[in-house]
Design a protein around this motif. Structure first.
Motif, PDB file in Angstrom:
ATOM      1  N   VAL A 314       0.919  -1.395   0.090  1.00 38.18           N
ATOM      2  CA  VAL A 314      -0.183   0.065   0.098  1.00 38.18           C
ATOM      3  C   VAL A 314       0.926   1.178  -0.111  1.00 38.18           C
ATOM      4  CG1 VAL A 314      -1.829   1.162   1.265  1.00 38.18           C
ATOM      5  CG2 VAL A 314      -2.014  -1.164   1.172  1.00 38.18           C
ATOM      6  N   LEU A 315       1.977   1.344   0.922  1.00 35.57           N
ATOM      7  CA  LEU A 315       2.810   2.275   0.874  1.00 35.57           C
ATOM      8  C   LEU A 315       3.396   2.598  -0.602  1.00 35.57           C
ATOM      9  CD1 LEU A 315       4.558   4.517   2.531  1.00 35.57           C
ATOM     10  CD2 LEU A 315       6.318   2.636   3.065  1.00 35.57           C
ATOM     11  N   PHE A 316       4.065   1.697  -1.436  1.00 31.66           N
ATOM     12  CA  PHE A 316       4.747   1.862  -2.335  1.00 31.66           C
ATOM     13  C   PHE A 316       3.719   1.912  -3.462  1.00 31.66           C
ATOM     14  CE2 PHE A 316       8.078  -0.017   0.038  1.00 31.66           C
ATOM     15  CZ  PHE A 316       9.120   0.633   0.093  1.00 31.66           C
ATOM     16  N   GLY A 317       2.877   1.249  -3.496  1.00 32.82           N
ATOM     17  CA  GLY A 317       1.572   1.251  -4.587  1.00 32.82           C
ATOM     18  C   GLY A 317       0.688   2.473  -4.623  1.00 32.82           C
ATOM     19  N   VAL A 318       0.488   2.887  -3.443  1.00 33.63           N
ATOM     20  CA  VAL A 318      -0.491   4.279  -3.352  1.00 33.63           C
ATOM     21  C   VAL A 318      -0.080   5.223  -2.826  1.00 33.63           C
ATOM     22  CG1 VAL A 318      -2.864   4.826  -2.417  1.00 33.63           C
ATOM     23  CG2 VAL A 318      -2.156   2.275  -3.117  1.00 33.63           C
ATOM     24  N   ILE A 319       0.287   5.351  -1.507  1.00 32.12           N
ATOM     25  CA  ILE A 319       0.749   6.589  -0.708  1.00 32.12           C
ATOM     26  C   ILE A 319       1.887   7.321  -1.409  1.00 32.12           C
ATOM     27  CG2 ILE A 319       1.543   7.339   1.488  1.00 32.12           C
ATOM     28  CD1 ILE A 319       0.062   4.946   2.604  1.00 32.12           C
ATOM     29  N   ILE A 320       2.957   6.738  -1.542  1.00 31.55           N
ATOM     30  CA  ILE A 320       4.027   7.316  -2.187  1.00 31.55           C
ATOM     31  C   ILE A 320       4.059   7.866  -3.431  1.00 31.55           C
ATOM     32  CG2 ILE A 320       6.572   7.111  -3.370  1.00 31.55           C
ATOM     33  CD1 ILE A 320       7.200   5.249  -0.984  1.00 31.55           C
ATOM     34  N   PRO A 321       3.243   7.017  -4.548  1.00 27.38           N
ATOM     35  CA  PRO A 321       3.030   7.679  -5.830  1.00 27.38           C
ATOM     36  C   PRO A 321       1.923   8.855  -5.844  1.00 27.38           C
ATOM     37  CG  PRO A 321       2.843   5.133  -6.062  1.00 27.38           C
ATOM     38  CD  PRO A 321       3.102   5.628  -4.488  1.00 27.38           C
ATOM     39  N   VAL A 322       1.019   8.929  -4.940  1.00 29.61           N
ATOM     40  CA  VAL A 322      -0.005   9.908  -4.843  1.00 29.61           C
ATOM     41  C   VAL A 322       0.806  11.131  -4.523  1.00 29.61           C
ATOM     42  CG1 VAL A 322      -1.783  10.854  -3.430  1.00 29.61           C
ATOM     43  CG2 VAL A 322      -2.006   8.687  -4.583  1.00 29.61           C
ATOM     44  N   ILE A 323       1.786  11.032  -3.280  1.00 30.49           N
ATOM     45  CA  ILE A 323       2.446  12.272  -2.850  1.00 30.49           C
ATOM     46  C   ILE A 323       3.390  12.560  -4.157  1.00 30.49           C
ATOM     47  CG2 ILE A 323       4.292  12.884  -1.181  1.00 30.49           C
ATOM     48  CD1 ILE A 323       3.005  10.809   0.687  1.00 30.49           C
ATOM     49  N   ALA A 324       4.174  11.774  -4.501  1.00 31.28           N
ATOM     50  CA  ALA A 324       4.938  12.418  -5.823  1.00 31.28           C
ATOM     51  C   ALA A 324       4.212  12.946  -6.738  1.00 31.28           C
ATOM     52  CB  ALA A 324       5.570  11.237  -6.382  1.00 31.28           C
ATOM     53  N   LEU A 325       3.134  12.414  -7.061  1.00 31.11           N
ATOM     54  CA  LEU A 325       2.243  13.236  -8.387  1.00 31.11           C
ATOM     55  C   LEU A 325       1.715  14.239  -7.859  1.00 31.11           C
ATOM     56  CD1 LEU A 325       0.208   9.950  -9.844  1.00 31.11           C
ATOM     57  CD2 LEU A 325       1.999  11.266 -10.935  1.00 31.11           C
ATOM     58  N   TRP A 326       1.116  14.500  -6.817  1.00 30.62           N
ATOM     59  CA  TRP A 326       0.625  15.772  -6.132  1.00 30.62           C
ATOM     60  C   TRP A 326       1.721  16.845  -6.308  1.00 30.62           C
ATOM     61  CZ3 TRP A 326      -4.168  17.158  -5.854  1.00 30.62           C
ATOM     62  CH2 TRP A 326      -4.533  18.324  -5.093  1.00 30.62           C
ATOM     63  N   ALA A 327       2.698  16.356  -5.683  1.00 32.97           N
ATOM     64  CA  ALA A 327       4.002  17.381  -5.492  1.00 32.97           C
ATOM     65  C   ALA A 327       4.321  17.884  -6.991  1.00 32.97           C
ATOM     66  CB  ALA A 327       5.335  17.005  -4.748  1.00 32.97           C
ATOM     67  N   MET A 328       4.575  16.748  -7.968  1.00 32.06           N
ATOM     68  CA  MET A 328       4.884  17.086  -9.271  1.00 32.06           C
ATOM     69  C   MET A 328       3.840  18.148 -10.037  1.00 32.06           C
ATOM     70  SD  MET A 328       6.236  13.521 -10.081  1.00 32.06           S
ATOM     71  CE  MET A 328       5.762  13.581 -11.954  1.00 32.06           C
ATOM     72  N   ALA A 329       2.439  17.931  -9.659  1.00 34.44           N
ATOM     73  CA  ALA A 329       1.582  18.735 -10.348  1.00 34.44           C
ATOM     74  C   ALA A 329       1.583  20.188  -9.664  1.00 34.44           C
ATOM     75  CB  ALA A 329       0.014  17.944  -9.803  1.00 34.44           C
ATOM     76  N   LEU A 330       1.827  20.254  -8.521  1.00 32.16           N
ATOM     77  CA  LEU A 330       1.658  21.675  -8.147  1.00 32.16           C
ATOM     78  C   LEU A 330       2.772  22.502  -8.750  1.00 32.16           C
ATOM     79  CD1 LEU A 330       1.194  20.932  -3.978  1.00 32.16           C
ATOM     80  CD2 LEU A 330      -0.385  21.842  -5.762  1.00 32.16           C
ATOM     81  N   GLY A 331       4.218  21.811  -8.980  1.00 33.66           N
ATOM     82  CA  GLY A 331       5.201  22.536  -9.701  1.00 33.66           C
ATOM     83  C   GLY A 331       4.935  22.507 -11.103  1.00 33.66           C
ATOM     84  N   SER A 332       4.062  22.003 -11.797  1.00 39.16           N
ATOM     85  CA  SER A 332       3.862  21.988 -13.178  1.00 39.16           C
ATOM     86  C   SER A 332       3.321  23.335 -13.706  1.00 39.16           C
ATOM     87  CB  SER A 332       2.930  20.823 -13.772  1.00 39.16           C
ATOM     88  OG  SER A 332       1.652  21.009 -13.382  1.00 39.16           O
ATOM     89  N   GLU A 333       3.073  23.712 -14.854  1.00 35.41           N
ATOM     90  CA  GLU A 333       2.454  24.715 -15.702  1.00 35.41           C
ATOM     91  C   GLU A 333       1.533  24.481 -16.487  1.00 35.41           C
ATOM     92  OE1 GLU A 333       5.463  26.365 -18.281  1.00 35.41           O
ATOM     93  OE2 GLU A 333       6.949  26.959 -16.560  1.00 35.41           O
ATOM     94  N   GLN A 334       0.752  23.197 -16.036  1.00 35.32           N
ATOM     95  CA  GLN A 334      -0.275  22.801 -16.740  1.00 35.32           C
ATOM     96  C   GLN A 334      -1.698  23.351 -15.983  1.00 35.32           C
ATOM     97  OE1 GLN A 334      -0.234  20.680 -19.497  1.00 35.32           O
ATOM     98  NE2 GLN A 334       2.013  21.151 -19.127  1.00 35.32           N
ATOM     99  N   ASP A 335      -2.665  23.602 -16.629  1.00 30.39           N
ATOM    100  CA  ASP A 335      -3.856  24.419 -16.098  1.00 30.39           C
ATOM    101  C   ASP A 335      -4.960  23.417 -16.495  1.00 30.39           C
ATOM    102  OD1 ASP A 335      -5.880  25.784 -15.311  1.00 30.39           O
ATOM    103  OD2 ASP A 335      -5.752  27.363 -16.609  1.00 30.39           O
ATOM    104  N   LEU A 336      -5.404  22.581 -15.494  1.00 28.52           N
ATOM    105  CA  LEU A 336      -6.584  21.694 -15.742  1.00 28.52           C
ATOM    106  C   LEU A 336      -7.825  22.265 -16.167  1.00 28.52           C
ATOM    107  CD1 LEU A 336      -6.829  18.715 -15.274  1.00 28.52           C
ATOM    108  CD2 LEU A 336      -7.865  19.104 -13.067  1.00 28.52           C
ATOM    109  N   MET A 337      -8.108  23.625 -15.924  1.00 30.00           N
ATOM    110  CA  MET A 337      -9.031  24.344 -16.436  1.00 30.00           C
ATOM    111  C   MET A 337      -9.170  25.191 -17.929  1.00 30.00           C
ATOM    112  SD  MET A 337     -11.663  23.768 -13.873  1.00 30.00           S
ATOM    113  CE  MET A 337     -10.787  21.835 -14.167  1.00 30.00           C
ATOM    114  N   SER A 338      -7.911  25.101 -18.449  1.00 31.34           N
ATOM    115  CA  SER A 338      -7.729  25.520 -19.547  1.00 31.34           C
ATOM    116  C   SER A 338      -8.489  24.902 -20.686  1.00 31.34           C
ATOM    117  CB  SER A 338      -6.055  25.610 -20.103  1.00 31.34           C
ATOM    118  OG  SER A 338      -5.696  24.263 -20.212  1.00 31.34           O
ATOM    119  N   ARG A 339      -8.748  25.513 -21.625  1.00 31.61           N
ATOM    120  CA  ARG A 339      -9.535  25.169 -22.836  1.00 31.61           C
ATOM    121  C   ARG A 339      -9.017  23.920 -23.248  1.00 31.61           C
ATOM    122  NH1 ARG A 339     -10.928  29.148 -27.762  1.00 31.61           N
ATOM    123  NH2 ARG A 339     -11.863  30.072 -25.666  1.00 31.61           N
ATOM    124  N   ARG A 340      -7.684  23.636 -23.410  1.00 31.79           N
ATOM    125  CA  ARG A 340      -6.830  22.377 -23.984  1.00 31.79           C
ATOM    126  C   ARG A 340      -7.217  21.206 -23.132  1.00 31.79           C
ATOM    127  NH1 ARG A 340      -1.235  21.232 -23.823  1.00 31.79           N
ATOM    128  NH2 ARG A 340      -0.612  19.921 -25.215  1.00 31.79           N
TER     129      ARG A 340
END
Length: 558
Positions: A314-340
């Motif tokens: 559960v740690l390696f298959g869920v918790i760590i990936p979610v934390i990593a993805l969340w941290a990566m998403a916060l530092g990205s320039e992707q706008d989920l609400m953009s028209r694209r």
């Protein structure tokens, strides 16, 4: 009043009989057409492989094909061993023992099913690659340079096997857990009474009795492994799945792609045959579990060790990936609400919604046909419809594009010569052919949900409906569908999420400039823009959690 009651008038018998005959005939024709569509990609791949030029294939045999075969077999072996060890071990611990957090972990162990393997690959590459947080921290603490130490390479066959194992072990876990729960307490206690310890009793009694269920789970994991494209492609592991895509797009040889697809199809069927033949005529009778088995006392250290072993997946298959993805998403320039991105989400929802509805409707047609006219034809139609789940999405894509492209070209040539009108490509590259590929790929899941629900509907209910003047369609609409609504909604949700995550078929068959969240995540990750890929990946995971949460609720109810 029964269907054979003499008080029923001959007029009533004739009227209901005629209604049943016409509706059943129409249902039979539709079911046979569906079965033909399901078997079309298999036949098309076979014919294209036989009729296609072998020049490219000969070149591949001399260069990369042996590597494709070896790496595919090696990957399947690693994932099979990994899913067997984690899934079976965790299932036995949560079923037969007691430890801190058991009830929570019993449910949490299912959660990795929500993750596509390629999403885990993106998150762990961000963590473990040379510029990732782990190696950067290691260099900062030790003062080492890039060449002063050795670190496991995540972009390798071992890394791909680890990602696939983490998301596929729940197949084995769920089936093994169900098998352990259903086993008789007396057989295990008898082994203990004869002097066997808990581990020996598990290995000699519980494990052999659960073998069919465990083997089925490992087979499902193996099928998903050979079908995977996103993970192996991103990690640079050349397998049959990546070879099909390369031959189709990079080399531009559809014959070679079909020949590789045929090899992959044969490999998938060999896996199924080997699993079935290895069981032979073995049968296991567990009897009735008259009393609840007392959970094994592992001792203080054993209890905490069991909790740790069950928590690690559960740690390696869920918790760590979610934390990593969340941290990566916060530092990205992707706008989920953009028209694209709104367009990506709309495309994904459209494809998934349409495919889910079509697939469930087809499952209802095939299941109803078999229920009303059980025989060789209906059984064969249902069997053919189930084959798609054992076939990778890339194989189905190639198998559909070859005949539809040939039909489009022939029709365009005839219309041009006869009427001077160019029809272009009517089917190739259309949404409907892509939906057909999804339907073929995931129809087995919808059929399973339908059969699970219809098994509880007595045939006497059908007979009563006929006596009241309802034909097949009326019985289906007024009786079966209301009863089966929960099962059908579950089937639609499962297909919906599977389509959202499906990558190879979407990459090969999607219409021009019609990208989805899965394609966007793959494209950004291929360009090494992992922070950007985290945004669509998180959306995919969030949607994937919906059926997993339903599954967890069923697990919690036993």
């Amino acid at each position: 009043m029964t269907a054979t009651d003499p008080q029923i008038s001959q007029t009533e018998r004739t009227r209901t009989g005629q209604g049943r005959s016409w509706s059943e005939r129409g249902l039979g024709v539709i079911a046979i057409v569906i079965a033909a569509l399901c078997v079309l990609p298999h036949i098309a791949v076979l014919l294209a492989a036989i009729l296609g030029s072998t020049e490219t294939l000969a070149s591949l045999i001399d260069t990369v094909l042996p590597g494709y075969i070896g790496r595919t077999i090696g990957l399947v072996a690693l994932v099979g061993l990994g899913t067997f060890a984690i899934g079976t071990g965790a299932a036995w611990l949560v079923t037969m023992t007691d430890f801190p957090g058991r009830r929570l972990l019993e449910i949490a162990l299912v959660l990795p099913l929500a993750f596509p393997a390629y999403v885990l690959a993106y998150s762990y590459t961000h963590i473990l690659d040379h510029p990732g947080i782990v190696q950067t921290t290691l260099r900062d603490l030790t003062g080492w340079g890039p060449r002063d130490y050795w670190f496991p390479e995540i972009r390798s066959m071992g890394g791909a096997a680890a990602m696939l194992t983490l998301v596929l072990y729940p197949y084995v876990y769920l089936l093994a857990r169900a098998a352990f729960v259903a086993q008789s307490a007396s057989t295990f206690l008898a082994a203990r009474a004869l002097g066997a310890g808990p581990i020996k009793a598990m290995l000699t009694v519980s494990l052999p009795m659960a073998r069919p269920a465990i083997a089925a789970g490992v087979l499902l994991a193996a099928m998903e492994t050979i079908a995977d494209f996103g993970t192996v492609s991103y990690f640079g592991v050349q397998t049959f799945a990546t070879g099909i895509y390369t031959s189709w797009f990079s080399i531009g040889d559809r014959g070679a792609a079909a020949q590789l697809a045929l090899g992959l199809l044969a490999f998938a069927l060999i896996l199924a045959v080997l699993e079935r033949s290895s069981r032979g005529d073995a049968q296991y009778h567990s009897g009735k579990r008259q009393e609840g088995m007392a959970r094994i006392n592992l001792g203080t250290k054993g209890r905490w060790l069991a909790a740790l072993l069950c928590a690690l997946p559960v740690l390696f298959g869920v918790i760590i990936p979610v934390i990593a993805l969340w941290a990566m998403a916060l530092g990205s320039e992707q706008d989920l609400m953009s028209r694209r991105y709104v367009r990506f989400i709309q495309n994904s929802l459209t494809l998934s919604g349409v495919a889910a509805v079509v697939t469930v409707l087809v499952a209802i047609v095939l299941g109803t046909f078999r229920r009303t006219r059980s025989g060789p034809v209906s059984n064969a139609a249902l069997y053919v419809a189930r084959l798609g789940y054992a076939v990778p999405g890339g194989v189905i894509a190639v198998g559909l594009l070859v005949p539809f492209a040939a039909f489009d070209n022939a029709l365009d040539a005839w219309m041009e010569a006869t009427f001077g009108i160019s029809t272009g490509l009517l089917f190739t590259g259309s949404i409907w052919v892509l939906v057909l590929a999804y339907m073929i790929r995931f129809l087995a899941a919808a059929i399973g949900a339908y059969e699970g629900g219809i098994a509880a509907v007595s045939s006497n209910i059908d007979a009563a409906s006929r006596v009241l003047g309802q034909g097949v369609i009326g019985t289906l609409r007024r009786v079966h569908v209301p009863i089966l609504t929960p099962s059908l909604l579950t089937a639609a949700l499962i297909v919906f999420v599977d389509v959202m995550k499906e990558l190879p078929a979407t990459l090969i068959m999607r219409p021009f400039n019609f990208d989805t969240l899965a394609v966007q995540a793959y494209r950004l990750a291929s360009d090494e823009r992992l922070e950007g890929a985290a945004v669509p990946s998180l959306v995919l995971v969030g949607i994937g959690l919906l059926p997993v949460i339903l599954l967890c609720r069923r697990v919690s109810k036993g």
